[in-house]
Design a protein around this motif. Structure first.
Motif, short mmCIF file in Angstrom:
data_model
loop_
_atom_site.label_atom_id
_atom_site.label_comp_id
_atom_site.label_asym_id
_atom_site.label_seq_id
_atom_site.Cartn_x
_atom_site.Cartn_y
_atom_site.Cartn_z
N GLY A 173 1.06 -1.09 0.13
CA GLY A 173 -0.45 -0.16 0.08
C GLY A 173 0.91 1.22 0.10
O GLY A 173 2.16 1.59 -0.92
N LYS A 174 0.65 1.97 1.20
CA LYS A 174 1.47 3.45 1.19
C LYS A 174 2.11 3.51 2.28
O LYS A 174 2.69 4.24 2.55
N GLY A 175 3.06 2.36 2.41
CA GLY A 175 4.58 1.96 3.44
C GLY A 175 3.51 1.64 4.77
O GLY A 175 5.12 1.51 4.96
N LYS A 176 2.32 0.74 4.87
CA LYS A 176 2.22 0.59 6.16
C LYS A 176 3.07 -0.92 6.29
O LYS A 176 2.87 -1.18 7.37
N HIS A 177 3.55 -1.84 5.52
CA HIS A 177 3.84 -3.17 4.73
C HIS A 177 4.65 -3.79 4.56
O HIS A 177 4.58 -4.75 3.46
N GLN A 178 4.90 -3.10 4.62
CA GLN A 178 6.60 -3.07 3.61
C GLN A 178 7.28 -4.02 3.58
O GLN A 178 7.17 -4.67 2.66
N LEU A 179 7.43 -4.64 4.99
CA LEU A 179 8.31 -5.96 4.77
C LEU A 179 6.84 -7.29 4.52
O LEU A 179 7.81 -7.79 4.54
N VAL A 180 5.71 -7.33 5.46
CA VAL A 180 4.99 -8.53 4.75
C VAL A 180 5.05 -8.08 3.46
O VAL A 180 5.36 -9.27 2.52
#
Length: 207
Positions: free
Chosen positions: A122-129
């Protein structure tokens, strides 16, 4: 896209292409395993797709395919005919479908990783996942489509080259997916998630 942004993306893309070429020209890119090769070439493709998007990921995947074509043409194994129309082994010849197997799954690594990362992160909320899932799924798609293509288009010839009965080929294919594909996916997840954050900073916040 502004000129500076286009130039930055071209430089980033060129750096990852250079990395792919280095991998292809050293044992690190295609690791011989008897009748097949394990690869780390998918890692720069996934990185590029996550940092720059699916289009650039697709371009990097195309470079992966080209490197695979050249490697299997000039440094072949007994089953290289499934990746290049320019190699034959006895009556077993590569053809148009060799190019499909060589290029389409590799291009899809970048396209799938890019779009999947965008959908999850999305907009960086779940970058690691998003990074981990994209790396795993794209890597497994590559292995699945390559081995599936071999089974569909070269099943009899591939079984003959491996000196196994054709009726056991599906089990062998699934074994390759497990033995090669799963470790390749795990390695991709570990490496990409470990280096993507510093690379994102080095790439100037690319997404």
């Amino acid at each position: 896209m502004q000129a500076n942004e286009r130039t930055r993306k071209m430089v980033q893309l060129s750096l990852l292409i250079a990395l792919e070429v280095v991998l292809a020209l050293t044992p690190l890119g295609f690791v011989p395993l008897g009748f097949t090769r394990a690869t780390t070439m998918h890692i720069p493709v996934i990185i590029g797709a996550i940092l720059m998007g699916p289009m650039q990921g697709g371009i990097l995947g195309g470079v992966f395919g080209l490197c695979s074509l050249l490697t299997n043409t000039f440094s072949p194994t007994p089953t290289s005919f499934v990746f290049t129309p320019f190699f034959s082994l006895g009556d077993m010849n590569g053809n148009f479908w060799s190019l499909v197997i060589c290029f389409v799954p590799r291009i899809l690594i970048g396209v799938v990783a890019g779009y999947l990362y965008r959908a999850i992160a999305g907009k960086g909320k779940h970058q690691l996942v998003g990074t981990a899932v994209s790396a795993a799924v794209a890597s497994l798609i590559n292995t699945g489509l390559v081995m599936g293509g071999i089974y569909v288009f070269f099943g009899q010839s591939y079984a003959a080259a491996k000196e196994i009965p054709f009726d056991t080929l599906f089990s062998v294919i699934m074994g390759v997916v497990g033995i090669n594909g799963v470790p390749e996916a795990i390695i991709a997840v570990i490496i990409v998630t470990a280096i993507i954050k510093p690379l994102r900073k080095a790439f100037g916040g690319a997404k």
